[in-house]
Design a protein around this motif. Structure first.
Motif, PDB file in Angstrom:
ATOM      1  N   ASP A 250       0.828  -1.209   0.000  1.00 41.00           N
ATOM      2  CA  ASP A 250       0.000   0.000   0.000  1.00 41.00           C
ATOM      3  C   ASP A 250       0.862   1.259   0.000  1.00 41.00           C
ATOM      4  OD1 ASP A 250      -2.119  -1.740   0.131  1.00 41.00           O
ATOM      5  OD2 ASP A 250      -2.474  -1.471   2.275  1.00 41.00           O
ATOM      6  N   GLY A 251       2.004   1.214   0.703  1.00 39.46           N
ATOM      7  CA  GLY A 251       2.892   2.369   0.732  1.00 39.46           C
ATOM      8  C   GLY A 251       3.466   2.676  -0.641  1.00 39.46           C
ATOM      9  N   THR A 252       3.842   1.628  -1.372  1.00 39.31           N
ATOM     10  CA  THR A 252       4.378   1.832  -2.728  1.00 39.31           C
ATOM     11  C   THR A 252       3.314   2.416  -3.642  1.00 39.31           C
ATOM     12  OG1 THR A 252       5.988   0.054  -2.465  1.00 39.31           O
ATOM     13  CG2 THR A 252       5.388   0.663  -4.724  1.00 39.31           C
ATOM     14  N   ARG A 253       2.108   1.912  -3.541  1.00 38.95           N
ATOM     15  CA  ARG A 253       1.040   2.455  -4.390  1.00 38.95           C
ATOM     16  C   ARG A 253       0.749   3.914  -4.026  1.00 38.95           C
ATOM     17  NH1 ARG A 253      -5.041   1.669  -5.180  1.00 38.95           N
ATOM     18  NH2 ARG A 253      -5.252   2.523  -7.268  1.00 38.95           N
ATOM     19  N   ALA A 254       0.815   4.252  -2.751  1.00 40.66           N
ATOM     20  CA  ALA A 254       0.590   5.641  -2.342  1.00 40.66           C
ATOM     21  C   ALA A 254       1.641   6.569  -2.948  1.00 40.66           C
ATOM     22  CB  ALA A 254       0.595   5.746  -0.821  1.00 40.66           C
ATOM     23  N   VAL A 255       2.892   6.125  -2.961  1.00 39.10           N
ATOM     24  CA  VAL A 255       3.968   6.926  -3.565  1.00 39.10           C
ATOM     25  C   VAL A 255       3.710   7.108  -5.060  1.00 39.10           C
ATOM     26  CG1 VAL A 255       6.431   6.936  -4.155  1.00 39.10           C
ATOM     27  CG2 VAL A 255       5.698   6.319  -1.836  1.00 39.10           C
ATOM     28  N   LEU A 256       3.324   6.038  -5.723  1.00 39.52           N
ATOM     29  CA  LEU A 256       3.050   6.111  -7.157  1.00 39.52           C
ATOM     30  C   LEU A 256       1.860   7.021  -7.453  1.00 39.52           C
ATOM     31  CD1 LEU A 256       3.648   2.360  -8.032  1.00 39.52           C
ATOM     32  CD2 LEU A 256       4.943   4.286  -8.960  1.00 39.52           C
ATOM     33  N   GLU A 257       0.846   6.967  -6.608  1.00 43.00           N
ATOM     34  CA  GLU A 257      -0.320   7.831  -6.819  1.00 43.00           C
ATOM     35  C   GLU A 257       0.052   9.305  -6.621  1.00 43.00           C
ATOM     36  OE1 GLU A 257      -3.906   7.407  -7.663  1.00 43.00           O
ATOM     37  OE2 GLU A 257      -2.607   5.984  -8.718  1.00 43.00           O
ATOM     38  N   HIS A 258       0.900   9.567  -5.640  1.00 46.01           N
ATOM     39  CA  HIS A 258       1.368  10.950  -5.466  1.00 46.01           C
ATOM     40  C   HIS A 258       2.103  11.419  -6.714  1.00 46.01           C
ATOM     41  CE1 HIS A 258       2.930  14.532  -3.452  1.00 46.01           C
ATOM     42  NE2 HIS A 258       4.048  14.280  -4.129  1.00 46.01           N
ATOM     43  N   ALA A 259       2.990  10.563  -7.219  1.00 43.75           N
ATOM     44  CA  ALA A 259       3.754  10.916  -8.416  1.00 43.75           C
ATOM     45  C   ALA A 259       2.834  11.129  -9.616  1.00 43.75           C
ATOM     46  CB  ALA A 259       4.772   9.822  -8.715  1.00 43.75           C
ATOM     47  N   ARG A 260       1.823  10.299  -9.721  1.00 48.64           N
ATOM     48  CA  ARG A 260       0.882  10.370 -10.851  1.00 48.64           C
ATOM     49  C   ARG A 260       0.187  11.726 -10.930  1.00 48.64           C
ATOM     50  NH1 ARG A 260      -4.705   6.834 -10.912  1.00 48.64           N
ATOM     51  NH2 ARG A 260      -5.606   7.725 -12.799  1.00 48.64           N
ATOM     52  N   HIS A 261      -0.046  12.347  -9.787  1.00 46.80           N
ATOM     53  CA  HIS A 261      -0.809  13.588  -9.772  1.00 46.80           C
ATOM     54  C   HIS A 261       0.075  14.836  -9.743  1.00 46.80           C
ATOM     55  CE1 HIS A 261      -3.953  10.655  -8.579  1.00 46.80           C
ATOM     56  NE2 HIS A 261      -4.691  11.452  -9.345  1.00 46.80           N
ATOM     57  N   GLN A 262       1.377  14.659  -9.986  1.00 45.12           N
ATOM     58  CA  GLN A 262       2.243  15.826 -10.139  1.00 45.12           C
ATOM     59  C   GLN A 262       1.977  16.509 -11.482  1.00 45.12           C
ATOM     60  OE1 GLN A 262       6.263  14.821  -7.551  1.00 45.12           O
ATOM     61  NE2 GLN A 262       6.405  15.408  -9.685  1.00 45.12           N
ATOM     62  N   ALA A 263       2.496  17.718 -11.617  1.00 45.08           N
ATOM     63  CA  ALA A 263       2.343  18.453 -12.871  1.00 45.08           C
ATOM     64  C   ALA A 263       3.051  17.738 -14.018  1.00 45.08           C
ATOM     65  CB  ALA A 263       2.884  19.871 -12.708  1.00 45.08           C
ATOM     66  N   GLY A 264       4.161  17.074 -13.720  1.00 49.41           N
ATOM     67  CA  GLY A 264       4.896  16.297 -14.720  1.00 49.41           C
ATOM     68  C   GLY A 264       5.418  15.025 -14.082  1.00 49.41           C
TER      69      GLY A 264
END
Length: 324
Positions: A100-114
């Motif tokens: 779940d922690g890895t997916r949370a990091v990926l989701e944060h990255a996904r919603h960056q401007a780039g």
């Protein structure tokens, strides 16, 4: 340049942070640049030498909460997780932290401007000896992972998530499979492989150590310096040089606990007790120990030369003048 390290207060995270701050840093084959801000996200506070650096921002607490304060970054080094023994002992903790922690990091990255560069530290534990499958004498970059522990399964799922988020253009992902890191300083941790540091570290300090696996169990080791070198190199190369979205095995030496203890002098070697633990043997014994790391070699990465190299590096880096 703004970079984040999850798990940045841990041993490898601290080494990585110091390396990045020493700069300049290359990301994805771009021109070298200094780090303007390094965000260390962890349950613990960073080491004082890091915390005192004005470029360091500490986000302390559970990962899902600290990510809310991270903001956009150029790169994320995702090292946070619970180790193999802890993930096996507490299934829910391993799933919550490693998956779940890895997916949370990926989701944060996904919603960056780039899409940021993201380096995910996986593990050789994604491989294992499947009782109903083939036995691989040597693992290469295309060997099918067959994890035989919850930790290995969680890391393998993380690799696949990084690959898919990369395919979708949400991140520029690089997954590296770490070998067992030895010699780690400090007290033992909950890793099933922790004894592979302890049987060198403790005798060198005049203390007794226990080896919970048979003496001739083959193991794959890499020193802390070579491990950090592999993580940094994964971030530095461009997408074409990196190649496949699948994870890359980092180089290692193949040895055994018996050979490791034989690298010590006679007095230190006599401080190791050979006391087998069936649980640890089942986990560590399922891991491969011989790797053909063609991708890593093509990027200029090399393994240590011998167990003696591991010992000498530890002694050089953990004298009073080099204390963490």
């Amino acid at each position: 340049m703004r970079i984040a390290i999850t798990g940045g207060a841990g041993f490898l995270g601290t080494l990585l942070a110091r390396h990045l701050l020493a700069g300049p840093v290359v990301l994805d084959d771009t021109p070298p640049a200094d780090v303007d801000e390094l965000i260390i996200a962890d349950l613990a506070e960073p080491a004082p030498r890091l915390a005192d650096d004005p470029r360091v921002t500490a986000l302390t607490g559970e990962l899902d909460r600290t990510l809310d304060h991270l903001g956009d970054v150029d790169a994320i080094f995702h090292l946070a997780g619970v180790v193999s023994g802890a993930a096996e002992a507490d299934f829910d903790l391993g799933m919550r932290t490693n998956l779940d922690g890895t997916r949370a990091v990926l989701e944060h990255a996904r919603h960056q401007a780039g899409p940021p560069l993201l380096v995910f530290t996986s593990s050789l534990a994604v491989f294992g000896t499947d009782p109903a499958g083939p036995t691989h004498r040597t693992v290469d970059d295309d060997t099918l992972p067959r994890p035989q522990s919850s930790y290995g399964v969680q890391k393998f799922i993380g690799e696949q998530l990084v690959a898919d988020y990369t395919r979708r253009g949400f991140v520029r992902g690089r997954s590296v499979r770490l070998m067992t890191v030895s010699v780690r300083p400090g007290p033992p941790n909950a890793a099933a492989s922790g004894f592979l540091s302890g049987i060198l570290r403790e005798p060198l300090a005049g203390e007794r150590a226990a080896c919970p696996v048979p003496p001739d169990t083959p193991v794959a080791l890499s020193s802390p310096r070579r491990t950090i070198e592999g993580i940094v190199r994964a971030a530095a190369v461009g997408a074409e040089a990196w190649g496949s979205r699948t994870a890359m095995n980092l180089p290692s030496i193949t040895t055994s606990p018996r050979e490791m203890v034989e690298a010590l002098d006679g007095d230190a070697a006599r401080l190791v007790d050979w006391t087998e633990d069936a649980t640890v043997t089942a986990i560590v014994g399922s891991w491969p120990a011989r790797f053909d790391t063609a991708r890593a070699t093509a990027l200029g990465l090399r393994p240590n030369g011998s167990v003696d190299d591991l010992v000498q590096e530890y002694l050089a880096d953990h004298t009073p003048d080099h204390a963490p």
